[in-house]
Every structure is written in C-alpha cells, then in structure tokens.
Design a protein around this motif. Structure first.
Motif, PDB file in Angstrom:
ATOM      1  N   SER A 100      -1.512  16.603   4.764  1.00  0.00           N
ATOM      2  CA  SER A 100      -0.303  16.694   3.903  1.00  0.00           C
ATOM      3  C   SER A 100       0.170  17.939   3.375  1.00  0.00           C
ATOM      4  CB  SER A 100      -0.608  15.681   2.892  1.00  0.00           C
ATOM      5  OG  SER A 100      -1.797  16.106   2.218  1.00  0.00           O
ATOM      6  N   SER A 101      -0.848  18.853   3.232  1.00  0.00           N
ATOM      7  CA  SER A 101      -0.463  20.192   2.653  1.00  0.00           C
ATOM      8  C   SER A 101       0.316  20.899   3.667  1.00  0.00           C
ATOM      9  CB  SER A 101      -1.769  20.908   2.386  1.00  0.00           C
ATOM     10  OG  SER A 101      -2.375  21.479   3.526  1.00  0.00           O
ATOM     11  N   LYS A 102       0.466  20.702   4.704  1.00  0.00           N
ATOM     12  CA  LYS A 102       1.396  21.371   5.869  1.00  0.00           C
ATOM     13  C   LYS A 102       2.606  20.711   6.226  1.00  0.00           C
ATOM     14  CE  LYS A 102      -2.479  23.212   8.527  1.00  0.00           C
ATOM     15  NZ  LYS A 102      -3.325  23.477   9.449  1.00  0.00           N
ATOM     16  N   GLY A 103       3.063  19.695   5.396  1.00  0.00           N
ATOM     17  CA  GLY A 103       4.229  18.872   5.470  1.00  0.00           C
ATOM     18  C   GLY A 103       3.921  17.498   5.568  1.00  0.00           C
ATOM     19  N   ARG A 104       5.157  16.845   5.274  1.00  0.00           N
ATOM     20  CA  ARG A 104       5.338  15.471   5.276  1.00  0.00           C
ATOM     21  C   ARG A 104       4.817  14.660   6.418  1.00  0.00           C
ATOM     22  NH1 ARG A 104      11.420  14.388   2.904  1.00  0.00           N
ATOM     23  NH2 ARG A 104      11.404  13.513   5.008  1.00  0.00           N
ATOM     24  N   PHE A 105       4.486  13.461   6.473  1.00  0.00           N
ATOM     25  CA  PHE A 105       3.933  12.503   7.559  1.00  0.00           C
ATOM     26  C   PHE A 105       5.102  12.196   8.580  1.00  0.00           C
ATOM     27  CE2 PHE A 105       2.426   8.355   9.321  1.00  0.00           C
ATOM     28  CZ  PHE A 105       1.623   8.854   9.851  1.00  0.00           C
ATOM     29  N   PHE A 106       6.296  11.911   8.118  1.00  0.00           N
ATOM     30  CA  PHE A 106       7.236  11.621   9.202  1.00  0.00           C
ATOM     31  C   PHE A 106       7.619  12.925   9.942  1.00  0.00           C
ATOM     32  CE2 PHE A 106      11.794  10.857  10.174  1.00  0.00           C
ATOM     33  CZ  PHE A 106      11.505  10.006  11.001  1.00  0.00           C
ATOM     34  N   THR A 107       7.681  14.038   9.227  1.00  0.00           N
ATOM     35  CA  THR A 107       7.815  15.099  10.028  1.00  0.00           C
ATOM     36  C   THR A 107       6.912  15.734  11.096  1.00  0.00           C
ATOM     37  OG1 THR A 107       8.829  16.278   7.864  1.00  0.00           O
ATOM     38  CG2 THR A 107       8.251  17.775   9.722  1.00  0.00           C
ATOM     39  N   TRP A 108       5.524  15.262  10.722  1.00  0.00           N
ATOM     40  CA  TRP A 108       4.448  15.319  11.602  1.00  0.00           C
ATOM     41  C   TRP A 108       4.628  14.602  12.776  1.00  0.00           C
ATOM     42  CZ3 TRP A 108      -0.023  11.684  12.709  1.00  0.00           C
ATOM     43  CH2 TRP A 108      -0.715  12.422  13.670  1.00  0.00           C
ATOM     44  N   ILE A 109       5.031  13.212  12.324  1.00  0.00           N
ATOM     45  CA  ILE A 109       5.331  12.164  13.797  1.00  0.00           C
ATOM     46  C   ILE A 109       6.674  12.733  14.696  1.00  0.00           C
ATOM     47  CG2 ILE A 109       6.342  10.027  14.210  1.00  0.00           C
ATOM     48  CD1 ILE A 109       4.824   8.840  11.712  1.00  0.00           C
ATOM     49  N   LEU A 110       7.642  13.148  13.942  1.00  0.00           N
ATOM     50  CA  LEU A 110       8.589  13.787  14.544  1.00  0.00           C
ATOM     51  C   LEU A 110       8.357  14.656  15.499  1.00  0.00           C
ATOM     52  CD1 LEU A 110      11.829  13.242  12.323  1.00  0.00           C
ATOM     53  CD2 LEU A 110      11.044  11.958  14.158  1.00  0.00           C
ATOM     54  N   MET A 142       0.801  -1.100   0.061  1.00  0.00           N
ATOM     55  CA  MET A 142       0.131  -0.201  -0.105  1.00  0.00           C
ATOM     56  C   MET A 142       0.748   1.332   0.015  1.00  0.00           C
ATOM     57  SD  MET A 142      -2.925   1.217   2.585  1.00  0.00           S
ATOM     58  CE  MET A 142      -3.982  -0.155   2.465  1.00  0.00           C
ATOM     59  N   GLN A 143       0.438   2.244  -0.713  1.00  0.00           N
ATOM     60  CA  GLN A 143       1.129   3.516  -0.819  1.00  0.00           C
ATOM     61  C   GLN A 143       1.009   4.341   0.700  1.00  0.00           C
ATOM     62  OE1 GLN A 143       3.383   4.195  -3.211  1.00  0.00           O
ATOM     63  NE2 GLN A 143       2.372   4.445  -5.219  1.00  0.00           N
ATOM     64  N   GLN A 144       2.064   5.048   0.619  1.00  0.00           N
ATOM     65  CA  GLN A 144       1.921   5.753   1.880  1.00  0.00           C
ATOM     66  C   GLN A 144       0.766   6.693   1.984  1.00  0.00           C
ATOM     67  OE1 GLN A 144       5.418   8.570   2.850  1.00  0.00           O
ATOM     68  NE2 GLN A 144       4.541   8.894   4.679  1.00  0.00           N
ATOM     69  N   ASP A 145       0.325   7.338   1.084  1.00  0.00           N
ATOM     70  CA  ASP A 145      -0.725   8.056   1.083  1.00  0.00           C
ATOM     71  C   ASP A 145      -1.979   7.309   1.444  1.00  0.00           C
ATOM     72  OD1 ASP A 145       0.696  10.420   0.518  1.00  0.00           O
ATOM     73  OD2 ASP A 145       0.285  10.323  -1.639  1.00  0.00           O
ATOM     74  N   GLY A 146      -2.306   6.065   0.906  1.00  0.00           N
ATOM     75  CA  GLY A 146      -3.345   5.302   1.045  1.00  0.00           C
ATOM     76  C   GLY A 146      -3.086   4.823   2.687  1.00  0.00           C
ATOM     77  N   LEU A 147      -2.081   4.566   3.041  1.00  0.00           N
ATOM     78  CA  LEU A 147      -1.818   3.906   4.464  1.00  0.00           C
ATOM     79  C   LEU A 147      -2.305   5.005   5.377  1.00  0.00           C
ATOM     80  CD1 LEU A 147      -0.595   1.437   5.493  1.00  0.00           C
ATOM     81  CD2 LEU A 147       1.567   2.645   5.750  1.00  0.00           C
ATOM     82  N   ILE A 148      -1.914   6.187   5.181  1.00  0.00           N
ATOM     83  CA  ILE A 148      -2.390   7.310   6.077  1.00  0.00           C
ATOM     84  C   ILE A 148      -3.544   7.697   6.084  1.00  0.00           C
ATOM     85  CG2 ILE A 148      -2.036   9.882   6.264  1.00  0.00           C
ATOM     86  CD1 ILE A 148       0.703   9.640   5.238  1.00  0.00           C
ATOM     87  N   LEU A 149      -4.389   7.543   4.847  1.00  0.00           N
ATOM     88  CA  LEU A 149      -5.852   7.684   4.864  1.00  0.00           C
ATOM     89  C   LEU A 149      -6.387   6.676   5.666  1.00  0.00           C
ATOM     90  CD1 LEU A 149      -6.569   8.456   1.099  1.00  0.00           C
ATOM     91  CD2 LEU A 149      -6.895   9.931   2.967  1.00  0.00           C
ATOM     92  N   GLU A 150      -5.831   5.438   5.505  1.00  0.00           N
ATOM     93  CA  GLU A 150      -6.615   4.207   6.203  1.00  0.00           C
ATOM     94  C   GLU A 150      -6.467   4.344   7.640  1.00  0.00           C
ATOM     95  OE1 GLU A 150      -8.568   1.575   5.270  1.00  0.00           O
ATOM     96  OE2 GLU A 150      -8.540   2.641   3.386  1.00  0.00           O
ATOM     97  N   LEU A 151      -5.109   5.029   8.089  1.00  0.00           N
ATOM     98  CA  LEU A 151      -4.917   5.169   9.545  1.00  0.00           C
ATOM     99  C   LEU A 151      -6.034   6.293  10.105  1.00  0.00           C
ATOM    100  CD1 LEU A 151      -3.401   5.464  12.234  1.00  0.00           C
ATOM    101  CD2 LEU A 151      -1.942   7.222  11.062  1.00  0.00           C
ATOM    102  N   GLN A 152      -6.241   7.305   9.076  1.00  0.00           N
ATOM    103  CA  GLN A 152      -7.331   8.398   9.434  1.00  0.00           C
ATOM    104  C   GLN A 152      -8.683   7.823   9.479  1.00  0.00           C
ATOM    105  OE1 GLN A 152      -6.283  11.209   6.311  1.00  0.00           O
ATOM    106  NE2 GLN A 152      -4.916  12.517   8.220  1.00  0.00           N
ATOM    107  N   LYS A 153      -8.962   6.736   8.887  1.00  0.00           N
ATOM    108  CA  LYS A 153     -10.171   6.246   8.847  1.00  0.00           C
ATOM    109  C   LYS A 153     -10.280   5.119  10.124  1.00  0.00           C
ATOM    110  CE  LYS A 153     -11.155   5.962   4.076  1.00  0.00           C
ATOM    111  NZ  LYS A 153     -11.225   4.936   2.780  1.00  0.00           N
ATOM    112  N   GLY A 154      -9.122   5.108  11.130  1.00  0.00           N
ATOM    113  CA  GLY A 154      -9.006   4.132  12.023  1.00  0.00           C
ATOM    114  C   GLY A 154      -8.759   2.763  11.775  1.00  0.00           C
ATOM    115  N   ASN A 155      -8.267   2.390  10.805  1.00  0.00           N
ATOM    116  CA  ASN A 155      -7.950   1.277  10.295  1.00  0.00           C
ATOM    117  C   ASN A 155      -6.504   0.715  11.128  1.00  0.00           C
ATOM    118  OD1 ASN A 155      -6.281  -1.052   9.142  1.00  0.00           O
ATOM    119  ND2 ASN A 155      -7.634  -0.750   7.018  1.00  0.00           N
ATOM    120  N   GLN A 156      -6.966  -0.346  11.981  1.00  0.00           N
ATOM    121  CA  GLN A 156      -5.929  -0.905  12.900  1.00  0.00           C
ATOM    122  C   GLN A 156      -4.592  -1.460  12.206  1.00  0.00           C
ATOM    123  OE1 GLN A 156      -7.194  -2.671  16.395  1.00  0.00           O
ATOM    124  NE2 GLN A 156      -5.205  -3.018  17.263  1.00  0.00           N
ATOM    125  N   LYS A 157      -4.999  -2.041  11.178  1.00  0.00           N
ATOM    126  CA  LYS A 157      -3.824  -2.712  10.363  1.00  0.00           C
ATOM    127  C   LYS A 157      -2.990  -1.738   9.676  1.00  0.00           C
ATOM    128  CE  LYS A 157      -4.651  -7.397  10.163  1.00  0.00           C
ATOM    129  NZ  LYS A 157      -4.080  -8.037  11.000  1.00  0.00           N
TER     130      LYS A 157
END
Length: 176
Positions: free
Chosen positions: A63-73, A1-16
C-alpha cells in the motif's frame, strides 16, 4: 469489511476475501482489458488470468507504493499488452481500430459508473483529445512512442513532447 482488511485477508489466502475483491473490481478491470484487446472472448480470458495473478501474488501488493486498484490495473494492463504481443494473438489479429479508452469511460455502461466512482472520469474529461489519444496508445494499448507517432501521423519528437506535457497535465490535475 473495510478495503484494507479485505486486502489483508486476501494476502492471508482467504478465498472469501478474494471473491469479494473479484465482485468489486472485475467489471472495471474487464473494461480496461477490453479497451486494450478489443475482443470479448479474449478479454474475458485475460480477466481470469489477471485475477489468478492477483490471487497468486497478493502478498506482493504494498500500500505504500500505491492504491490497490492501481495495482490491479497495472496487472491487467501488462497482461493485456502481453496478450496482444503474443504470437497466437498476432496470428489471428484483426485490424483493431484505435478505439479510445475514453469512449468506454464516457459511455453509459456500468464501467463508466465504476470509473466515475473511483474518480477517473473527472480527470479524463479535463484532458485534451490529443492527450486522451496519446495515453490510450502509449499506456493502455502498449504502443511504443514510434508506433504512436506512426499511428497518429506526427513526428516522433512531437509525440515525446506532447506525451510529457500530457502526463504533467494529468499530474497537475490529480494533485489539485
């Protein structure tokens, strides 16, 4: 799964999706947390707190405010600084050496490979030692400019000037 798709799934509450994100980012995130806290057990505890915050606040990532990894950091950095400023941590505080986060990046650890994979290492290697130390203290360890001046035994004005120059240099390097 692409990173963007993974992030969208996370935002939907997908535990996997969350589990996959943990697999992808926990080691690098732990490296940053440990570089700030300097204690294995507490760093592991903060790592778990960070991933709970990621799970609970996934919908706030934009995603318009920065990269996902930067958000995590940023979450990891803030949680780590909150921890070292907490009363319980200060009560049992050991004298933490000002170990530079660059040492972690330049070591032969898996974190070094992860950092290199996301492109951090090449930027950090270019910086002068004083910039590495300033960035470590101000951004990773949460020191104020005054505390940084005291730690580095230099005038406050010099810290401010060098910090500005270092940040501009980093922007220049990243922009190229």
């Amino acid at each position: 799964m692409q990173q963007d798709g993974l992030i969208l799934e996370l935002q939907k509450g997908n535990q996997k999706a969350f589990e996959r994100i943990y697999q992808l980012y926990s080691e690098s995130t732990y490296g940053i947390i440990f570089s700030i806290i300097g204690e294995k057990d507490i760093a592991e505890e903060v790592l778990q707190d960070v991933f709970m915050k990621i799970w609970e606040n996934a919908e706030s990532y934009d995603s318009s405010k920065g990269r996902f990894f930067t958000w995590i950091l940023n979450i990891a950095r803030n949680a780590s600084i909150d921890k070292i400023r907490s009363k319980s941590f200060k009560n049992k505080k050991q004298n933490l050496a000002a170990d530079n986060f660059v040492d972690i990046l330049e070591s032969n650890s898996n974190f070094s490979a992860s950092a290199d994979a996301i492109g951090l290492k090449k930027y950090i290697e270019i910086l002068k030692p004083v910039c590495k130390k300033l960035i470590d203290l101000l951004f990773f360890k949460g020191y104020t400019q005054k505390e940084t001046a005291d730690e580095l035994e230099m005038p406050l004005g010099t810290v401010k000037t060098r910090n500005r120059a270092c940040i501009n240099k980093l922007r220049e390097i990243i922009g190229n």
